[in-house]
Design an enzyme around this catalytic site. Structure first.
Site, short mmCIF file in Angstrom:
data_model
loop_
_atom_site.label_atom_id
_atom_site.label_comp_id
_atom_site.label_asym_id
_atom_site.label_seq_id
_atom_site.Cartn_x
_atom_site.Cartn_y
_atom_site.Cartn_z
N CYS A 54 0.82 -1.21 0.00
CA CYS A 54 0.00 0.00 0.00
C CYS A 54 0.86 1.26 0.00
O CYS A 54 0.52 2.24 -0.67
CB CYS A 54 -0.92 0.00 1.22
SG CYS A 54 -1.92 1.50 1.42
N CYS B 225 -6.01 -2.38 7.69
CA CYS B 225 -7.10 -1.42 7.81
C CYS B 225 -8.42 -1.90 7.22
O CYS B 225 -9.49 -1.49 7.66
CB CYS B 225 -6.70 -0.09 7.17
SG CYS B 225 -6.52 -0.14 5.37
#
Length: 365
Positions: free
Chosen positions: A106, A203
């Protein structure tokens, strides 16, 4: 962040904000630096998941805080990009028997990729500050990535796949702080984060239950998760049946659902035969590993004879030798003493004894 002065024009500093303690303090520190250097500071919130009532409330609270700080607040809608570049590859990796590290991917693809590009287009920002605990230093060969000062919170491992040109644009205001200092630093500035709790490990996975997440995602997107298959001992003896290889990771001990005379660990996942190989603790160590998709941050000719290799986030780096095969584009790591099973899909990062990241790659074997 004083290295910003080496650039002639005072371009804005963008700060990635999530609503948590770390990103809020990063914003406050970046803003203070920007004021000193007569630069604009802009807060950029990446909307990575479909909005919910709670997430919208947090965005509104972040907007309020930014208004008080006299900082522009932007929301980048990256839901589709995040799914295609992070979530979908994460699912595919599990379907192929690997254990991916989505946070490490990410950072170069989304945060120092799509999010910074959004800020560049919107406000002309050349830099992105984040709440990571890591450090960068400028050398005659370019930017260098180092461990953060707080050894318990250091996140350089997750940043080790950042390219040189991304490190040039990355700022880590918390690099010289310990996590324990953050609440006091926020309180001194009268700041309360919209999301005071610690963020979860991944997340987009509620309660860190990746099996439930994979099941929901497969159902939603009409994907077929591999079904049950045989469980073999390391000697080839049939022991039982597993419930899908995607439910297991190398080195796993708990949750195997197999009764045996001694504790068993996952040693291998054979995707071709849909077989799970397990064995006792004596089989859970390896002399080394191979990584691909290698990111070289220091040229191999400058690597020390002995490096420190880290193959999981919550793992102390261990002494090893490392060699980069340019023809095969592979990083070969040999531990000085056998270590716990490196999991294919995870990141292998190598450091020198000063904490500088030399290179990193994705473990393939």
């Amino acid at each position: 962040m004083s290295r910003l002065r080496r650039y002639g024009r005072p371009s804005p500093i963008a700060v990635a904000v999530s609503g948590g303690q770390d990103s809020l303090l990063a914003l406050a520190l970046a803003r203070e630096q920007a004021v000193q250097e007569k630069r604009e500071c802009v807060a950029v919130h990446g909307r990575f998941l479909p909005p919910t009532g709670v997430s919208i409330e947090r965005e509104e609270e972040m907007a309020r805080i930014c208004k008080e700080l006299k900082v522009q607040f932007l929301v980048a809608d990256l839901v589709d990009t995040f799914y295609k570049r992070v979530i979908q590859p994460f699912v595919n990796e599990y379907l192929n028997g690997r254990t991916p590290n989505p946070c490490a991917h990410c950072n170069p693809v989304i945060k120092l990729g799509a999010l910074l590009e959004y800020a560049r287009i919107e406000v002309g920002a050349d830099f992105l500050a984040t709440g990571h605990y890591a450090n960068t230093k400028w050398t005659k060969h370019g930017p260098a990535l180092y461990r953060g000062k707080d050894p318990a919170k250091d996140q350089s491992y997750f940043l080790s796949l950042l390219k040189w040109n991304q490190l040039e644009k990355a700022l880590f205001p918390l690099g010289e702080l310990h996590k324990s200092q953050v609440p006091d630093e926020l309180a001194k500035r009268g700041l309360t984060p919209p999301a005071p709790e610690e963020s979860q490990e991944i997340c987009f996975i509620p309660d860190d239950d990746y099996c439930a997440f994979l099941e929901r995602t497969a159902l939603k997107h009409h994907l077929e998760l591999p079904g049950p298959g045989p469980v073999f001992l390391a000697d080839g003896s049939l022991l039982g049946k597993h419930q899908g290889l995607w439910r297991y990771t190398l080195g796993q001990r708990r949750g195997l659902g197999i009764a045996h005379s001694e504790p068993l660990y996952v040693l291998e996942k054979d995707v071709e035969t849909n077989a799970l190989i397990v064995g006792s603790a004596q089989y859970t160590h390896r002399k080394g590993c191979t990584a691909r998709q290698v990111n070289i941050l220091v040229q191999p000719k400058h690597w020390p004879e002995t490096v420190l290799a880290q193959t999981r986030y919550r793992q102390k780096a261990k002494p090893a030798t490392a060699e980069y095969d340019r023809k095969r584009k592979e990083l070969q790591i040999s531990f000085l003493e056998p270590q716990g099973l490196p999991a294919p899909g995870q990141v292998a990062a190598i450091y020198d004894d000063t904490g500088r990241v030399l290179a990193a790659g994705v473990i393939s074997a």
